[in-house]
Design an enzyme around this catalytic site. Structure first.
Site, mmCIF file in Angstrom:
data_model
loop_
_atom_site.group_PDB
_atom_site.id
_atom_site.type_symbol
_atom_site.label_atom_id
_atom_site.label_comp_id
_atom_site.label_asym_id
_atom_site.label_seq_id
_atom_site.Cartn_x
_atom_site.Cartn_y
_atom_site.Cartn_z
ATOM 1 N N HIS A 1 61.759 -17.569 -7.895
ATOM 2 C CA HIS A 1 61.770 -18.349 -6.703
ATOM 3 C C HIS A 1 60.930 -19.326 -6.542
ATOM 4 C CE1 HIS A 1 64.857 -15.873 -4.399
ATOM 5 N NE2 HIS A 1 64.386 -15.021 -5.395
ATOM 6 N N THR A 2 60.442 -20.036 -7.653
ATOM 7 C CA THR A 2 59.396 -21.102 -7.621
ATOM 8 C C THR A 2 60.487 -22.360 -8.063
ATOM 9 O OG1 THR A 2 59.301 -20.613 -10.165
ATOM 10 C CG2 THR A 2 57.531 -19.908 -8.509
ATOM 11 N N ASP A 3 61.746 -22.357 -8.438
ATOM 12 C CA ASP A 3 62.331 -23.524 -8.714
ATOM 13 C C ASP A 3 62.735 -24.432 -7.402
ATOM 14 O OD1 ASP A 3 64.510 -21.694 -7.730
ATOM 15 O OD2 ASP A 3 65.757 -22.144 -9.557
ATOM 16 N N ALA B 1 74.378 -9.262 -11.995
ATOM 17 C CA ALA B 1 73.260 -8.469 -12.750
ATOM 18 C C ALA B 1 71.860 -9.523 -12.810
ATOM 19 C CB ALA B 1 73.494 -8.057 -14.068
ATOM 20 N N GLY B 2 71.983 -10.356 -12.025
ATOM 21 C CA GLY B 2 70.800 -11.475 -12.179
ATOM 22 C C GLY B 2 70.567 -12.192 -13.287
ATOM 23 N N LEU B 3 71.750 -12.334 -14.193
ATOM 24 C CA LEU B 3 71.244 -12.922 -15.622
ATOM 25 C C LEU B 3 72.248 -14.179 -15.654
ATOM 26 C CD1 LEU B 3 72.063 -9.668 -17.774
ATOM 27 C CD2 LEU B 3 69.791 -10.920 -16.886
ATOM 28 N N SER C 1 77.116 -17.073 -13.460
ATOM 29 C CA SER C 1 77.907 -18.253 -12.726
ATOM 30 C C SER C 1 77.487 -19.420 -13.629
ATOM 31 C CB SER C 1 77.727 -18.095 -11.357
ATOM 32 O OG SER C 1 76.351 -18.058 -11.121
ATOM 33 N N GLU D 1 77.370 -25.719 -8.144
ATOM 34 C CA GLU D 1 76.996 -24.273 -7.474
ATOM 35 C C GLU D 1 76.505 -24.389 -5.974
ATOM 36 O OE1 GLU D 1 76.535 -21.009 -9.463
ATOM 37 O OE2 GLU D 1 76.212 -20.232 -7.426
ATOM 38 N N ASP E 1 68.778 -21.686 -13.434
ATOM 39 C CA ASP E 1 69.796 -21.086 -14.498
ATOM 40 C C ASP E 1 70.562 -22.282 -14.989
ATOM 41 O OD1 ASP E 1 69.003 -18.804 -12.769
ATOM 42 O OD2 ASP E 1 70.727 -18.806 -11.516
HETATM 43 C C1 GLA Z 1 68.632 -17.355 -8.636
HETATM 44 C C2 GLA Z 1 68.910 -18.847 -8.529
HETATM 45 C C3 GLA Z 1 67.790 -19.464 -9.144
HETATM 46 C C4 GLA Z 1 66.284 -19.012 -8.892
HETATM 47 C C5 GLA Z 1 66.307 -17.539 -9.023
HETATM 48 C C6 GLA Z 1 65.002 -16.774 -8.532
HETATM 49 O O1 GLA Z 1 69.019 -16.931 -9.996
HETATM 50 O O2 GLA Z 1 70.064 -19.151 -8.843
HETATM 51 O O3 GLA Z 1 68.009 -20.835 -8.976
HETATM 52 O O4 GLA Z 1 65.826 -19.321 -7.418
HETATM 53 O O5 GLA Z 1 67.087 -16.882 -8.176
HETATM 54 O O6 GLA Z 1 63.802 -17.327 -9.446
#
Ligand code: GLA
Length: 378
Positions: free
Chosen positions: A34-36, A121-123, A126, A158, A170
Site C-alpha cells: 500500500h505504498t505504491d 489470492a493477492g498474487l 488480473s 485496471e 502489480d
Molecule cells: C493490490 C494493488 C496494488 C497495491 C497492493 C498493495 O495488489 O493492485 O497496486 O496497492 O494491493 O500493496
C-alpha cells in the site's frame, strides 16, 4: 504445458495455429504494501505462475476472447468496449481500450487465455492477464511501447476499465521483473532497479502460504484505505505520504485513525529502503525482521489482515521462520515466509495443523522462485 494448452485451444476455436503465444506472471511483493499509490517504494518479484495468451489478428475489427479455464467465449466490437463492463474478459478488453485511448491502432484479434495464477489470492492474477494482453497486442500490431509504459497502460486498463483503483505495483512487477531478482520501484520517479534475490545461496526458501481466505469487500476496503491516505495528505498539506519527513509531527496533526494509516505507509516506505540495504549485505535475519514488522504494521495500523493470515504468520514464526508477512492488497490471500530450506516441510505442516485446529480451510503452500516478466514464448 500451458503454452500448448493455450495454442491447442486457439486451434480448436479458429481452426488455425496462433500467430504467437505470450505470457505474463503473477507476483509476490517481498515488502512495500500500500505504498505504491502513495508515491512510495515497492520490492516485488515475479512468480512462475502466469497467464498465457495465444493470439492472432483478425481482419474484421472485432475481438474474440476465450477463457480456457472458464470455458467461455465472448465477441466484442469497438462499440462494446465500455469501461465498467463486468466479467473476466474486461481484463483483456480493458487493454484493447487502454491502447486505443492512448492513440494506438489496435486491429481485431482472437485471444485465447489460460492461467495458473490462483484467483483472488493477492498474487495479481488480473495484472498477469492484462500484461500478457499488452505484450500480445503490442507485438501483433507492431507497436513500440517501452516496458514501463506497457505497465502503465495495463494499469490504465485496471483503473479506468475494470474499475479497481490500484497503484502500479502489480503491472510493473508482471512486466519488468527478471528471474532471480526482485524489482525495486520508486512509484514517483518510476526509476527501477533489479535486485539479486538469491535466498537459495543462503540456505533459505521463500515459502508461500495461500490461506485461501477471499474477501468480497476487498475493493471497498482498498478504496477506503486510499481515501484515508488522500485525507491525510490534505490535512498535512503534502502531495503524497511519500513527502512526510517528520512522522511524529505529522501524527500530532492527524486524527487517530488517519494517523495510524499514515504511520503504516511512512514506516513501510522506510522498511523497503532498509530491506534494500539488508539484501545488499546478505543480511537475511534483518530482512526477516523487516518482513515481520511490515506484517505487524498492516495488522495494527492499516488493519488489512484477518484471522487466518495472522495465524499463518504467527505459526511460521513459531516454527522458526526468519520473517513472515501477508502480501498483496489484504483481507486474506497469501503469506510469504523466509524459511531455512531444511525447515520448509516442518513449517508447512505446522501451519496446516494450526489451520485445522482453528477450523480454517486447509492452506496451500508452495515455494516461490523469482521468475521472468512478460514475454513472447513463440
Ligand atoms: C493490490 C494493488 C496494488 C497495491 C497492493 C498493495 O495488489 O493492485 O497496486 O496497492 O494491493 O500493496
Amino acid at each position: 504445458m500451458l503454452t500448448e494448452q493455450a495454442a491447442d485451444a486457439f486451434a480448436s476455436l479458429t481452426g488455425k495455429a496462433p500467430e504467437g503465444v505470450w505470457t505474463a506472471p503473477g507476483r509476490i511483493n517481498l515488502i512495500g504494501e500500500h505504498t505504491d499509490y502513495n508515491d512510495g517504494f515497492v520490492l516485488p518479484f515475479a512468480l512462475p505462475h502466469a497467464a498465457y495468451l495465444a493470439a492472432s489478428q483478425r481482419t474484421d475489427g472485432r475481438w474474440r476472447l476465450r477463457s480456457v479455464d472458464l470455458d467461455d467465449t465472448v465477441e466484442l466490437g469497438p462499440d462494446d468496449l465500455v469501461p465498467g463492463s463486468p466479467g473476466w474478459h474486461s481484463y483483456l478488453a480493458g487493454v484493447v481500450w487502454a491502447l486505443r485511448q492512448a492513440g494506438h491502432d489496435v486491429a481485431g484479434a482472437d485471444l485465447v487465455l489460460t492461467s495458473d495464477v490462483p484467483l483472488g489470492a493477492g498474487l495479481s492474477s488480473s495484472a498477469a492477464i492484462e500484461c500478457a494482453a499488452l505484450a500480445a497486442l503490442a507485438d501483433l500490431n507492431g507497436l513500440e511501447i517501452e516496458p514501463l509504459d506497457r505497465a502503465k497502460l495495463a494499469r490504465v486498463a485496471e483503473n479506468a476499465y475494470v474499475g479497481a483503483p490500484t497503484g502500479l505495483l502489480d503491472q510493473a512487477a508482471s512486466t519488468l521483473c527478471v528471474a532471480d531478482h526482485a524489482l525495486f520501484l520508486d512509484c514517483r520517479s518510476f526509476e527501477h532497479q533489479q535486485v539479486p534475490l538469491a535466498v537459495g545461496a543462503a540456505g533459505l526458501e521463500i515459502l508461500v502460504i495461500d490461506t485461501r481466505t477471499r474477501h468480497s469487500h476487498v475493493d471497498g476496503e482498498y478504496a477506503a484505505r486510499r481515501a484515508s491516505c488522500e485525507e491525510a495528505c490534505r490535512l498535512l498539506g503534502v502531495p503524497a505520504l511519500r513527502d512526510v519527513t517528520d512522522l511524529d509531527a505529522a501524527l500530532a496533526q492527524l486524527p487517530e485513525l488517519i494517523g495510524r494509516r499514515t504511520r503504516h505507509v511512512v514506516t513501510e516506505d522506510q522498511r523497503v529502503l532498509d530491506a534494500m540495504t539488508a539484501l545488499a549485505e546478505d543480511d537475511y535475519a534483518e530482512l526477516g525482521r523487516l518482513m515481520t514488522a511490515s506484517h505487524a504494521s498492516m495488522r495494527d495500523d492499516y488493519e488489512i489482515t484477518e484471522a487466518s493470515v495472522d495465524l499463518a504468520v504467527e505459526t511460521a514464526l513459531a516454527a522458526g521462520a526468519l520473517g513472515a508477512r501477508m502480501t498483496g492488497g489484504g483481507f486474506g490471500g497469501c503469506v510469504l515466509a523466509l524459511v531455512a530450506a531444511d525447515r520448509v516441510e516442518e513449517t508447512s505442516a505446522a501451519v496446516a495443523q494450526a489451520f485445522a485446529d482453528a477450523g480454517h480451510e486447509a492452506p496451500v503452500t508452495f515455494l516461490a522462485r523469482p521468475s521472468d516478466g512478460a514475454r513472447r514464448l513463440r
